[in-house]
Design a protein around this motif. Structure first.
Motif, PDB file in Angstrom:
ATOM      1  N   LEU A  27      26.930  23.361  60.747  1.00 31.23           N
ATOM      2  CA  LEU A  27      27.300  21.992  61.104  1.00 31.23           C
ATOM      3  C   LEU A  27      28.805  21.798  60.952  1.00 31.23           C
ATOM      4  CD1 LEU A  27      26.599  19.081  61.856  1.00 31.23           C
ATOM      5  CD2 LEU A  27      26.080  18.647  59.443  1.00 31.23           C
ATOM      6  N   SER A  28      29.375  22.320  59.876  1.00 29.48           N
ATOM      7  CA  SER A  28      30.821  22.200  59.649  1.00 29.48           C
ATOM      8  C   SER A  28      31.604  22.907  60.746  1.00 29.48           C
ATOM      9  CB  SER A  28      31.189  22.789  58.279  1.00 29.48           C
ATOM     10  OG  SER A  28      30.527  22.120  57.231  1.00 29.48           O
ATOM     11  N   ILE A 190      17.411  14.363  62.513  1.00 32.74           N
ATOM     12  CA  ILE A 190      18.150  15.360  63.296  1.00 32.74           C
ATOM     13  C   ILE A 190      17.643  16.727  62.854  1.00 32.74           C
ATOM     14  CG2 ILE A 190      20.405  16.316  63.887  1.00 32.74           C
ATOM     15  CD1 ILE A 190      21.663  13.643  63.172  1.00 32.74           C
ATOM     16  N   PRO A 191      16.958  17.470  63.715  1.00 32.22           N
ATOM     17  CA  PRO A 191      16.347  18.738  63.282  1.00 32.22           C
ATOM     18  C   PRO A 191      17.368  19.808  62.969  1.00 32.22           C
ATOM     19  CG  PRO A 191      16.178  18.484  65.656  1.00 32.22           C
ATOM     20  CD  PRO A 191      16.727  17.188  65.134  1.00 32.22           C
ATOM     21  N   ASN A 192      16.885  20.829  62.283  1.00 37.86           N
ATOM     22  CA  ASN A 192      17.704  22.009  62.031  1.00 37.86           C
ATOM     23  C   ASN A 192      17.893  22.776  63.340  1.00 37.86           C
ATOM     24  OD1 ASN A 192      19.092  23.894  60.384  1.00 37.86           O
ATOM     25  ND2 ASN A 192      17.608  23.530  58.742  1.00 37.86           N
ATOM     26  N   SER A 193      18.654  23.854  63.306  1.00 37.13           N
ATOM     27  CA  SER A 193      18.872  24.621  64.532  1.00 37.13           C
ATOM     28  C   SER A 193      19.197  26.069  64.180  1.00 37.13           C
ATOM     29  CB  SER A 193      20.010  23.987  65.351  1.00 37.13           C
ATOM     30  OG  SER A 193      20.074  24.554  66.637  1.00 37.13           O
ATOM     31  N   LEU A 194      19.538  26.852  65.182  1.00 30.04           N
ATOM     32  CA  LEU A 194      19.906  28.257  64.989  1.00 30.04           C
ATOM     33  C   LEU A 194      20.764  28.713  66.151  1.00 30.04           C
ATOM     34  CD1 LEU A 194      16.936  30.658  65.849  1.00 30.04           C
ATOM     35  CD2 LEU A 194      17.342  28.456  66.933  1.00 30.04           C
ATOM     36  N   ILE A 195      21.382  29.874  66.002  1.00 34.31           N
ATOM     37  CA  ILE A 195      22.138  30.491  67.101  1.00 34.31           C
ATOM     38  C   ILE A 195      21.196  31.464  67.791  1.00 34.31           C
ATOM     39  CG2 ILE A 195      24.173  31.842  67.729  1.00 34.31           C
ATOM     40  CD1 ILE A 195      25.494  30.904  65.156  1.00 34.31           C
ATOM     41  N   ALA A 196      20.685  31.066  68.944  1.00 31.51           N
ATOM     42  CA  ALA A 196      19.649  31.853  69.619  1.00 31.51           C
ATOM     43  C   ALA A 196      20.120  33.265  69.956  1.00 31.51           C
ATOM     44  CB  ALA A 196      19.195  31.129  70.888  1.00 31.51           C
ATOM     45  N   ALA A 374      25.448  18.777  66.072  1.00 25.99           N
ATOM     46  CA  ALA A 374      26.747  18.216  65.693  1.00 25.99           C
ATOM     47  C   ALA A 374      27.024  16.909  66.436  1.00 25.99           C
ATOM     48  CB  ALA A 374      27.857  19.234  65.973  1.00 25.99           C
ATOM     49  N   THR A 375      26.659  16.848  67.709  1.00 21.61           N
ATOM     50  CA  THR A 375      26.881  15.634  68.497  1.00 21.61           C
ATOM     51  C   THR A 375      26.068  14.465  67.949  1.00 21.61           C
ATOM     52  OG1 THR A 375      27.334  16.942  70.491  1.00 21.61           O
ATOM     53  CG2 THR A 375      26.736  14.638  70.813  1.00 21.61           C
ATOM     54  N   ARG A 376      24.812  14.728  67.611  1.00 22.83           N
ATOM     55  CA  ARG A 376      23.962  13.673  67.058  1.00 22.83           C
ATOM     56  C   ARG A 376      24.448  13.240  65.679  1.00 22.83           C
ATOM     57  NH1 ARG A 376      17.890  15.833  68.154  1.00 22.83           N
ATOM     58  NH2 ARG A 376      17.367  13.871  67.107  1.00 22.83           N
ATOM     59  N   THR A 377      24.934  14.201  64.885  1.00 23.15           N
ATOM     60  CA  THR A 377      25.474  13.858  63.569  1.00 23.15           C
ATOM     61  C   THR A 377      26.745  13.032  63.708  1.00 23.15           C
ATOM     62  OG1 THR A 377      24.575  15.952  62.701  1.00 23.15           O
ATOM     63  CG2 THR A 377      26.195  14.798  61.342  1.00 23.15           C
ATOM     64  N   GLU A 378      27.563  13.358  64.715  1.00 26.17           N
ATOM     65  CA  GLU A 378      28.760  12.561  65.009  1.00 26.17           C
ATOM     66  C   GLU A 378      28.414  11.091  65.230  1.00 26.17           C
ATOM     67  OE1 GLU A 378      32.560  14.452  67.306  1.00 26.17           O
ATOM     68  OE2 GLU A 378      30.668  14.372  68.386  1.00 26.17           O
ATOM     69  N   LYS A 379      27.344  10.844  65.967  1.00 28.10           N
ATOM     70  CA  LYS A 379      26.946   9.471  66.258  1.00 28.10           C
ATOM     71  C   LYS A 379      26.550   8.726  64.986  1.00 28.10           C
ATOM     72  CE  LYS A 379      25.434  10.514  70.984  1.00 28.10           C
ATOM     73  NZ  LYS A 379      24.286  10.576  71.929  1.00 28.10           N
ATOM     74  N   VAL A 380      25.927   9.441  64.049  1.00 30.16           N
ATOM     75  CA  VAL A 380      25.597   8.827  62.759  1.00 30.16           C
ATOM     76  C   VAL A 380      26.888   8.478  62.012  1.00 30.16           C
ATOM     77  CG1 VAL A 380      24.482   9.185  60.512  1.00 30.16           C
ATOM     78  CG2 VAL A 380      23.392  10.043  62.595  1.00 30.16           C
ATOM     79  N   TYR A 381      27.838   9.412  61.995  1.00 30.04           N
ATOM     80  CA  TYR A 381      29.125   9.143  61.349  1.00 30.04           C
ATOM     81  C   TYR A 381      29.797   7.911  61.957  1.00 30.04           C
ATOM     82  CZ  TYR A 381      28.888  13.930  59.425  1.00 30.04           C
ATOM     83  OH  TYR A 381      28.534  15.075  58.766  1.00 30.04           O
ATOM     84  N   GLU A 382      29.798   7.854  63.277  1.00 31.50           N
ATOM     85  CA  GLU A 382      30.456   6.743  63.967  1.00 31.50           C
ATOM     86  C   GLU A 382      29.806   5.411  63.605  1.00 31.50           C
ATOM     87  OE1 GLU A 382      31.992   5.686  68.499  1.00 31.50           O
ATOM     88  OE2 GLU A 382      30.454   7.210  68.200  1.00 31.50           O
ATOM     89  N   THR A 383      28.467   5.402  63.554  1.00 31.17           N
ATOM     90  CA  THR A 383      27.749   4.183  63.181  1.00 31.17           C
ATOM     91  C   THR A 383      28.086   3.757  61.750  1.00 31.17           C
ATOM     92  OG1 THR A 383      25.929   4.777  64.660  1.00 31.17           O
ATOM     93  CG2 THR A 383      25.468   3.137  62.960  1.00 31.17           C
TER      94      THR A 383
END
Length: 465
Positions: A27-28, A190-196, A374-383
Motif C-alpha cells: 500500500l505504501s 477495502i480488500p487485500n490484494s497481491l501482485i499477480a 491504493a486508489t480506494r484508500t486515497e478516497k478514504v484519506y480525502e474524506t
C-alpha cells in the motif's frame, strides 16, 4: 487528490514476514507512486535494526527502540511512545496516520497521540477476534477505547467489517433521539490484494499423482488439528495423493507425530518455514491448496494459491467466501468429515481436467490489484481530511461512553496524555526540532542509477580490452 504526507504505524512490518507486513509495504509503495509521501513507524525488530532505514521505492522506515513481548507485538504503555511519535510526526510534516492491526500497541498509541497535533487518523483491522476468551476481551476493550476517537476505519472484508463494528462498538447516538444508536458512516471495506505477476502458474508434466499443498502458520486458529485428523484418512482413501506442508509454529510437533504414527513420511512432506519469495515454488508443486482455518478475515494465502493455478479447498469461515468465485473453490464446514468430502470433490475436479490453472490466473489478475486498493484508500484519506476534526471535549465525552469503569480509566489516560504533550511542547519546543525539508528525489535517484550502470559498462569494457 493533492499529495499528502502519510505515516503508516504498526508493530508488524519488515523484516518480519506476514500478511499485515506485506499489506503495509505494498500500500505504501503504491501511494508513493501516486505522488504521496509515506513513512512507516514500527519497533526495532533486531538488536541492530534501530533508527532510520530506507526501502524501495523511497520508503523511509523509523524503527523506534521498543522491544516486542510476543509475536512482534509490543507492550501497551500509552505514554512512552509519545516523545518518539511527536518528534517523528512533526519533523516529517505528517497530515494523516494510518494504523494497522488490532494487536499493534504502537498503532493504538499513534491514534491516541495524533489528535494532539491536529493529525487525522485511519485504522485498518486485518483479523477476526472472538468475544469470550480473555485475550479477545482485553484486545476488544483496548480497541474500543482507540476507535472511539478515530476518523475512519477500514476492514479487509465485509465479514471483518461486521466483526470490527461489534468489537469496536462503532455506533453513534442519533442526534434527534440520543437513545437510538446508529452505525458510524466512516467504516469502509477495502480488500487485500497481491501482485499477480509474482504467482504465474507453472505448467506441470502430466502425472497421476495429485499433490495437496498446505501453507500456513502451524497454530490452533489455522485448524492444524483438522489437518492432523484428515490427512491420514485422505492418504488412505486416495493412494495417488501426497501432501506438502509448509510453515512453522507450535503445532509442528503434532504433525510430526501424526506422520510417524501412520508411516506417511514418503507422502506428507514438511518443508518448514517458507520465505515469501519461495511461496510460488512450493505452490507450483501442487494442484490443490487446502486451508483449514477456524477464523480468517480475508486469507491472502488462498488468493495467492488460486493465482498460482491451484484449485482451493477451504473451511467456510470469516471472509473466505468473499475471496473467490464458487467455481474456483470448494467449501467445507470446519469439521473432519466435511473437509474430507470437499477434498474428495476437489480431487475429482482436478482429475477430470475441469480446472484450468492458466484461466484461473488470468481471472485473478482482473479481480485484484494494488493500484485499485491504493486508489480506494486515497478516497478514504480525502474524506477524512475534509471532515470536521473532533475537539478535546468531544473526545472526552466519547471516551466516557465506554462505561462507568473503563470510561473513567480511558479518560484519565487521555487527560494525562494531554498534560504530558504540553510538557513536551515546553521541554522540546517545536522550534528546536530538526525538520525534514528534503525527501527522496526519484529523478535524482534515477540519474544516479543510470550513471552507475554506465560506469559499470565502461569498467567492463575496459577490463575486457
Amino acid at each position: 487528490m493533492e499529495p499528502i504526507s502519510i505515516a503508516m504505524i504498526s508493530d508488524f512490518f519488515h523484516p518480519a514476514v506476514g500478511g499485515v507486513e506485506n499489506h503495509i509495504y505494498m500500500l505504501s509503495a503504491n501511494l508513493i507512486r501516486k505522488g504521496h509521501k509515506v513513512i512507516v513507524i514500527t519497533h526495532s525488530h533486531q538488536p541492530d535494526r534501530v533508527g532510520i532505514r530506507w526501502l524501495l521505492p523511497s520508503l523511509k522506515v523509523y524503527y523506534i527502540p521498543f522491544l516486542p513481548i510476543a509475536s512482534s507485538a509490543t507492550l501497551p504503555n500509552f505514554f512512552t511512545s509519545l516523545p518518539y511519535l511527536r518528534t517523528i510526526l512533526l519533523r516529517e510534516h505528517i497530515h494523516l496516520i494510518h494504523a494497522h492491526a488490532s494487536l499493534s500497541s504502537i498503532g493504538h498509541e499513534g491514534i491516541l497521540h495524533s489528535h494532539l497535533m491536529g493529525i487525522r487518523t485511519v485504522f485498518t483491522d486485518h483479523s477476526l477476534f472472538g468475544f469470550d476468551d480473555a485475550a479477545s476481551i482485553l484486545t476488544n476493550k483496548l480497541m474500543v477505547g482507540t476507535l472511539k476517537n478515530v476518523d475512519a476505519v477500514i476492514c479487509v472484508s465485509h465479514t471483518g467489517r461486521e466483526n470490527t463494528v461489534l468489537r469496536g462498538e462503532l455506533f453513534e447516538r442519533n442526534e434527534d433521539d440520543p437513545n437510538v444508536l446508529e452505525l458510524r458512516k466512516s467504516v469502509y471495506v477495502i480488500p487485500n490484494s497481491l501482485i499477480a505477476e509474482q504467482f504465474k502458474p507453472s505448467i506441470q508434466p502430466p502425472s497421476d499423482t495429485i499433490t495437496i499443498v498446505f501453507l500456513s502458520r502451524l497454530a490452533y486458529r489455522k485448524g492444524i488439528d483438522l489437518l492432523v485428523a484428515t490427512a491420514p484418512r485422505i492418504c488412505a482413501m486416495f493412494p495417488n495423493v501426497n501432501f506438502v506442508v509448509g510453515g512453522d509454529g507450535p503445532k509442528l510437533i503434532e504433525l510430526l507425530q501424526m506422520r510417524e504414527k501412520h508411516l506417511l513420511q514418503d507422502r506428507i512432506e514438511l518443508v518448514g518455514s517458507v520465505r515469501h519469495k519461495d511461496v510460488l515454488s512450493v505452490l507450483s508443486r501442487g494442484a490443490i491448496y487446502l486451508n483449514t482455518s477456524l477464523t480468517e478475515s480475508f486469507g491472502i494465502a488462498i488468493l495467492e494459491a488460486a493465482c498460482a493455478g491451484l484449485y482451493v479447498v477451504s473451511t467456510r469461515v470469516g471472509g473466505v467466501p468473499e475471496i473467490l468465485p464458487e467455481d474456483m473453490i470448494s467449501f467445507a464446514k470446519p469439521e473432519e468429515e466435511d473437509i474430507i468430502r470437499a477434498v474428495s470433490e476437489a480431487i475429482k475436479i482436478v482429475q477430470d481436467g475441469k480446472h484450468d490453472p492458466i484461466r484461473a490466473h488470468e481471472r485473478i489478475k482482473t479481480f485484484y490489484n494494488w493500484e485499485d486498493v491504493a486508489t480506494r484508500t486515497e478516497k478514504v484519506y480525502e474524506t477524512v481530511l475534509k471532515s470536521r476534526q473532533m475537539e478535546l471535549m468531544e473526545r472526552i465525552h466519547r471516551t466516557m461512553d465506554l462505561g462507568p469503569f473503563a470510561g473513567i480509566i480511558y479518560t484519565i489516560i487521555l487527560l494525562v496524555d494531554c498534560i504530558f504533550f504540553l510538557f513536551l511542547e515546553w521541554w522540546i519546543p517545536r522550534d528546536s526540532l530538526h525538520y525534514v525539508h528534503h525527501h527522496w528525489d526519484k529523478e535524482v535517484f534515477k540519474e544516479l542509477v543510470e550513471e552507475a550502470e554506465e560506469a559499470e559498462k565502461l569498467a567492463g569494457g575496459s577490463s575486457s580490452s
